[in-house]
Motif scaffolding. Structure first.
Motif, short mmCIF file in Angstrom:
data_model
loop_
_atom_site.label_atom_id
_atom_site.label_comp_id
_atom_site.label_asym_id
_atom_site.label_seq_id
_atom_site.Cartn_x
_atom_site.Cartn_y
_atom_site.Cartn_z
N ALA A 164 0.83 -1.20 0.00
CA ALA A 164 0.00 0.00 0.00
C ALA A 164 0.86 1.26 0.00
O ALA A 164 1.75 1.41 0.84
N PRO A 165 0.60 2.21 -0.93
CA PRO A 165 1.38 3.44 -0.95
C PRO A 165 0.81 4.54 -0.06
O PRO A 165 1.50 5.50 0.26
N LEU A 166 -0.47 4.40 0.32
CA LEU A 166 -1.14 5.40 1.15
C LEU A 166 -1.92 4.71 2.26
O LEU A 166 -2.14 3.49 2.21
N LEU A 167 -2.37 5.47 3.24
CA LEU A 167 -2.94 4.88 4.45
C LEU A 167 -4.24 4.12 4.20
O LEU A 167 -4.55 3.17 4.92
N LEU A 168 -5.03 4.53 3.20
CA LEU A 168 -6.28 3.82 2.93
C LEU A 168 -6.07 2.61 2.03
O LEU A 168 -7.02 1.90 1.72
N GLY A 169 -4.83 2.38 1.60
CA GLY A 169 -4.49 1.12 0.96
C GLY A 169 -4.52 1.10 -0.56
O GLY A 169 -4.16 0.09 -1.16
N PHE A 170 -4.92 2.22 -1.20
CA PHE A 170 -5.06 2.22 -2.65
C PHE A 170 -4.12 3.23 -3.29
O PHE A 170 -3.61 4.13 -2.64
N HIS A 171 -3.93 3.08 -4.60
CA HIS A 171 -3.06 3.98 -5.35
C HIS A 171 -3.76 5.31 -5.61
O HIS A 171 -4.97 5.38 -5.78
N SER A 172 -2.96 6.37 -5.66
CA SER A 172 -3.45 7.69 -6.02
C SER A 172 -2.55 8.22 -7.13
O SER A 172 -1.41 7.78 -7.28
N GLY A 173 -3.05 9.16 -7.90
CA GLY A 173 -2.20 9.79 -8.90
C GLY A 173 -2.03 9.02 -10.18
O GLY A 173 -1.05 9.24 -10.91
N LEU A 174 -2.95 8.09 -10.51
CA LEU A 174 -2.90 7.42 -11.80
C LEU A 174 -3.02 8.48 -12.90
O LEU A 174 -3.76 9.45 -12.77
N ARG A 175 -2.30 8.30 -14.00
CA ARG A 175 -2.21 9.37 -15.00
C ARG A 175 -3.57 9.80 -15.53
O ARG A 175 -3.83 10.99 -15.70
N GLY A 176 -4.45 8.85 -15.79
CA GLY A 176 -5.76 9.22 -16.32
C GLY A 176 -6.68 9.84 -15.30
O GLY A 176 -7.72 10.38 -15.66
N ASN A 177 -6.30 9.77 -14.03
CA ASN A 177 -7.10 10.34 -12.96
C ASN A 177 -6.55 11.67 -12.48
O ASN A 177 -6.95 12.18 -11.44
N GLN A 178 -5.60 12.22 -13.25
CA GLN A 178 -4.96 13.49 -12.92
C GLN A 178 -5.15 14.47 -14.08
O GLN A 178 -4.99 14.10 -15.24
N ALA A 179 -5.42 15.72 -13.75
CA ALA A 179 -5.28 16.77 -14.76
C ALA A 179 -3.82 16.85 -15.17
O ALA A 179 -2.92 16.65 -14.34
N THR A 180 -3.55 17.10 -16.42
CA THR A 180 -2.16 17.24 -16.85
C THR A 180 -1.58 18.55 -16.33
O THR A 180 -2.30 19.51 -16.05
N GLU A 181 -0.26 18.58 -16.21
CA GLU A 181 0.38 19.83 -15.78
C GLU A 181 0.12 20.95 -16.78
O GLU A 181 -0.04 22.11 -16.39
N GLU A 230 -9.49 -6.25 -8.49
CA GLU A 230 -9.56 -5.42 -9.70
C GLU A 230 -8.91 -4.06 -9.45
O GLU A 230 -8.19 -3.54 -10.30
N ALA A 231 -9.18 -3.48 -8.29
CA ALA A 231 -8.63 -2.15 -7.97
C ALA A 231 -7.11 -2.16 -7.94
O ALA A 231 -6.46 -1.21 -8.39
N GLU A 232 -6.52 -3.24 -7.43
CA GLU A 232 -5.07 -3.31 -7.34
C GLU A 232 -4.41 -3.36 -8.71
O GLU A 232 -3.22 -3.05 -8.85
N LYS A 233 -5.16 -3.74 -9.74
CA LYS A 233 -4.60 -3.84 -11.08
C LYS A 233 -4.79 -2.58 -11.91
O LYS A 233 -4.35 -2.52 -13.06
N LEU A 234 -5.45 -1.56 -11.34
CA LEU A 234 -5.65 -0.32 -12.09
C LEU A 234 -4.30 0.34 -12.35
O LEU A 234 -3.47 0.47 -11.45
N VAL A 235 -4.11 0.79 -13.58
CA VAL A 235 -2.83 1.37 -13.97
C VAL A 235 -3.00 2.79 -14.50
O VAL A 235 -2.30 3.71 -14.08
N ASP A 236 -3.92 2.99 -15.42
CA ASP A 236 -4.03 4.28 -16.10
C ASP A 236 -5.07 5.22 -15.50
O ASP A 236 -4.93 6.44 -15.58
N ASP A 237 -6.13 4.68 -14.92
CA ASP A 237 -7.21 5.52 -14.43
C ASP A 237 -7.93 4.79 -13.30
O ASP A 237 -7.82 3.57 -13.16
N ALA A 238 -8.65 5.58 -12.52
CA ALA A 238 -9.45 5.01 -11.44
C ALA A 238 -10.84 4.71 -11.97
O ALA A 238 -11.63 5.62 -12.21
N LYS A 239 -11.13 3.43 -12.19
CA LYS A 239 -12.43 3.05 -12.72
C LYS A 239 -13.53 3.50 -11.77
O LYS A 239 -13.47 3.27 -10.57
N SER A 240 -14.55 4.17 -12.33
CA SER A 240 -15.54 4.74 -11.41
C SER A 240 -16.99 4.62 -11.87
O SER A 240 -17.89 4.75 -11.05
N ASP A 241 -17.26 4.42 -13.16
CA ASP A 241 -18.64 4.38 -13.65
C ASP A 241 -19.41 5.62 -13.19
O ASP A 241 -20.56 5.54 -12.75
#
Length: 353
Positions: A164-181, A230-241
C-alpha cells in the motif's frame, strides 16, 4: 540544467513502477510561512538566490529535490497592490468545520531522501548563507510520505498491506485520474505560467475503514462492484462508472469516492492535479491534500461533487457521509489557498513599490 519555467512541472522527472504507474517522491514537507515586516526587492533576490542555490546543488526530481512556492491571499492583501489570484479558503461540506487558514506562503518540498528535506529546512531557516529568517518565519512544518510499503513501515501495529502506498491502501495519482500539468497551467494574466494550490489537512479514521472487508473498501474508494483485486490492477485511471452513479447507487445503496469525483470531469478529463501524501503529524493518521488546478473553481467544483449530496435521493441508505465514498472516515482539520507563480516570479511576487 535549465529548469522548467513552471514550478509545478514535476511529472517528467517521475519514474514508474513495474506496471507503469507514476512514482511520486516518497517524502514531502510543507513549510507554512509568515512574512516578517515588509520585504524589498533585495529580499526577493535573496530568496530566489537561495532556492536557486539548492536547485543547482541537487538534481531536479525525486532523486534530488522538487519544490513549489505558493503565496496566500494575505500576502497579496498586505504586501502588494495586486488583487489576490486566489480567494480565501472556505468550508467545502456542511459537516466539516475546518480552520480556514491565513498563511502568507507555503513551500512544498519533495524528495526520495527524507533527511534531505530536513537539511533543506535547516539551510533555509537556520544559521548559514541561505538563511531567510529576516523576512520569513516558519509557522508550521507538515511532513509525510507516499510510496509502496511506507504506510506499513510507519504504522507496523496496523498490519497494513506491504504494497500500500497510502494509508487507505489504494493507489493515487494514476495518469488518467490526474489533470495534466499543461492543463492546470494559467495561460494569461498576472499569474501566467503558474497555477493555484489548495492545501488541506485531513485526519483519517483508520479503525472504521479497516473494520470493513477489502471489497467493501474498494467499492467505497472506487464504485460499487469494483473489487479489491480489480482495484489493485488499475494502472491508467481510477475506474468509477461516474455516469452510472444514480443507477448504481439505487441498486447497491452505496456511492464510490472516485465515482462521485469523476462527475466533475470536463470532456472526460480531470480538473485537478493531486500531490497528496500520508501523514502522522500530531500523532494522528491523515493526509496532507495538496491540489493544483488552473483556477480554484476547478477545485471547488471537484470537491463539491465528491460530496455526492444528491446520492441520498437514489437510495435511503446513503447519507451525506454514510455509505458515501470515503466521507465517513475523513475529517478536514484545515484549509488554505495559494497562488503559485512561475519560477522566475516565485520570490515575494508583485511587491508593492
Amino acid at each position: 540544467m535549465k529548469l522548467p519555467e513552471a514550478q509545478h512541472a514535476w511529472e517528467s522527472t517521475f519514474l514508474t513502477d513495474e506496471v507503469g504507474r507514476p512514482l511520486a517522491p516518497r517524502f514531502h514537507r510543507l513549510l507554512m510561512l509568515d512574512v516578517v515586516d515588509h520585504p524589498t526587492a533585495a529580499d526577493a533576490e535573496r530568496l530566489d538566490d537561495a532556492l536557486a542555490a539548492l536547485e543547482e546543488r541537487l538534481p531536479h526530481g525525486p532523486h534530488g529535490l522538487l519544490s513549489c512556492l505558493g503565496w496566500g491571499f494575505g500576502w497579496y492583501a498586505r504586501h502588494t497592490a495586486v488583487r489576490s489570484p486566489v480567494p480565501r479558503a472556505i468550508p467545502m461540506a456542511r459537516w466539516e468545520n475546518p480552520v480556514l487558514e491565513d498563511i502568507d506562503a507555503c513551500l512544498h518540498l519533495a524528495s526520495d531522501d527524507e533527511d534531505r528535506l530536513a537539511e533543506i529546512t535547516e539551510a533555509l531557516f537556520g544559521p548559514g548563507p541561505l538563511d531567510q529568517r529576516t523576512r520569513l518565519r516558519i509557522r508550521e512544518v507538515r511532513t509525510g510520505f507516499v510510496g509502496s510499503g511506507l504506510p506499513a513501515e510507519r504504522l507496523p501495529e496496523r498490519g497494513l498491506s506491504p504494497k500500500a502506498p497510502l494509508l487507505l491502501g489504494f493507489h493515487s495519482g494514476l495518469r488518467g485520474n490526474q489533470a495534466t500539468e499543461e492543463s492546470i497551467t494559467i495561460t494569461e494574466g498576472p499569474l501566467a505560467g503558474g497555477t493555484t494550490m489548495h492545501v488541506s489537512h485531513i485526519e483519517l479514521d483508520l479503525d472504521s475503514w479497516y473494520e470493513q472487508d477489502r471489497d467493501t473498501r474498494s467499492a467505497q474508494m472506487y464504485a460499487p462492484g469494483i473489487g479489491a483485486d480489480e482495484a489493485e490492477k488499475l494502472v491508467d485511471d481510477a475506474k468509477s462508472d461516474a455516469d452510472r452513479l444514480p443507477a448504481l447507487a439505487a441498486a447497491h445503496g452505496q456511492v464510490g469516492h472516485a465515482q462521485a469525483t469523476g462527475r466533475a470531469r470536463l470532456y472526460g478529463r480531470p480538473r485537478i492535479n493531486r500531490r497528496d501524501f500520508a501523514t502522522l503529524d500530531h500523532g494522528a493518521p491523515g493526509t496532507h491534500f495538496v491540489s493544483l488546478q488552473r483556477t480554484m473553481e476547478d477545485f471547488n467544483a471537484t470537491r463539491a461533487v465528491m460530496n455526492a449530496a444528491d446520492a441520498g435521493g437514489h437510495h435511503g441508505g446513503i447519507g451525506v457521509r454514510r455509505n458515501n465514498g470515503i466521507n465517513s472516515v475523513m475529517d478536514v482539520r484545515s484549509r488554505a489557498t495559494f497562488a503559485v507563480p512561475p519560477r522566475a516570479a516565485r520570490a515575494f511576487p508583485n511587491l508593492r513599490d
